[in-house]
Design an enzyme around this catalytic site. Structure first.
Site, PDB file in Angstrom:
ATOM      1  N   TYR A 109       0.831  -1.203   0.000  1.00  0.00           N
ATOM      2  CA  TYR A 109       0.000   0.000   0.000  1.00  0.00           C
ATOM      3  C   TYR A 109       0.869   1.258   0.000  1.00  0.00           C
ATOM      4  O   TYR A 109       0.634   2.191  -0.788  1.00  0.00           O
ATOM      5  CB  TYR A 109      -0.928  -0.012   1.211  1.00  0.00           C
ATOM      6  CG  TYR A 109      -1.954   1.104   1.208  1.00  0.00           C
ATOM      7  CD1 TYR A 109      -2.983   1.123   0.273  1.00  0.00           C
ATOM      8  CD2 TYR A 109      -1.898   2.133   2.143  1.00  0.00           C
ATOM      9  CE1 TYR A 109      -3.927   2.141   0.267  1.00  0.00           C
ATOM     10  CE2 TYR A 109      -2.845   3.153   2.145  1.00  0.00           C
ATOM     11  CZ  TYR A 109      -3.852   3.155   1.203  1.00  0.00           C
ATOM     12  OH  TYR A 109      -4.784   4.168   1.190  1.00  0.00           O
ATOM     13  N   THR A 151     -14.366   4.623   6.478  1.00  0.00           N
ATOM     14  CA  THR A 151     -14.738   3.875   5.282  1.00  0.00           C
ATOM     15  C   THR A 151     -14.568   2.383   5.532  1.00  0.00           C
ATOM     16  O   THR A 151     -13.971   1.973   6.528  1.00  0.00           O
ATOM     17  CB  THR A 151     -13.849   4.275   4.090  1.00  0.00           C
ATOM     18  OG1 THR A 151     -12.497   3.860   4.374  1.00  0.00           O
ATOM     19  CG2 THR A 151     -13.888   5.774   3.835  1.00  0.00           C
TER      20      THR A 151
END
Length: 233
Positions: A141, A174
């Site tokens: 990531y 989220t």
């Protein structure tokens, strides 16, 4: 009329952005995601799995009354949340495909299709502070977000007729945050910190962050840097 393309429109920041933009009658939105979760007369869904090769052009010819066309590469994946040495080839490949290859290719298509159109053209790639700071168990990531930051800077240097930004959203409430909180501590030593963000109410709502992105879309000329963070304004 303004036309927007948003990847990852089925949830989180992407959905919040789409719904916010649809509040303006002048906007039309094309959402790109595996699932369709928005029903609106000015919303069109494009069903794509960004882990797979993109074999079609999703960008349509602009209507005569179009004033602005915008691509928001929002879709992203934090997995695999595990240390180097414990990752499969598919996990690595899926992460880089969703976070780097797909947005890079969509930017390429967007430029090809609209480079000769006399409208305002904006590209926003959703970045992350993880692209600037190493975080254990987030090697793919962190690396992918660093890559998209550099890609965005090169894209802007090559195409001055487009306004191009890589924008870090901060810590947003989220589904990705939920995945982070569910990571195993033996693989991700910072998991308690992220669980505390939720417990302490430190996560920012997706709509609140979407409003910051909207400010960039509405006033791109006021933002001189390519790399931005919503925490800075």
């Amino acid at each position: 009329m303004n036309l927007f393309y948003i990847t990852g429109s089925s949830s989180g920041l992407g959905k919040a952005l789409a719904e916010l933009l649809l509040e303006d009658n002048n906007n039309k939105v094309v959402g790109v995601a595996r699932r369709e979760t928005i029903k609106h007369e000015r919303y069109t869904h494009c069903s794509l799995d960004l882990k797979e090769a993109i074999n079609e052009n999703i960008f349509q010819k602009l209507p005569a009354d179009c004033k602005k066309v915008v691509l928001i590469n929002n879709a992203g994946d934090v997995a695999p949340i595990t240390r180097v040495g414990s990752q499969s080839y598919k996990e690595l490949s899926d992460n880089y495909t969703v976070n780097v290859t797909a947005p890079s290719f969509l930017c390429n298509q967007f430029v090809q299709v609209y480079k000769n159109d006399e409208v305002q053209k904006i590209i926003i790639n959703v970045s992350s502070g993880a692209g600037k700071h190493p975080i254990e168990a987030w090697s793919t990531y962190c690396a992918s977000k660093a890559a998209i930051d550099m890609f965005t800077q090169v894209l802007q240097a090559e195409h001055s007729d487009f306004k191009v930004f890589a924008v870090a959203p901060g810590i947003v409430d989220t589904p990705m945050q939920n995945a982070i909180r569910n990571a195993e501590e033996q693989h991700f030593p910072h998991v308690d910190r992220f669980r505390n963000y939720k417990a302490n109410g430190d996560l920012v709502s997706a709509r609140e962050v979407a409003l910051k992105y909207l400010k960039i879309i509405q006033e791109p000329q006021n933002f001189k840097e390519v790399l931005l963070s919503v925490r800075d304004f």
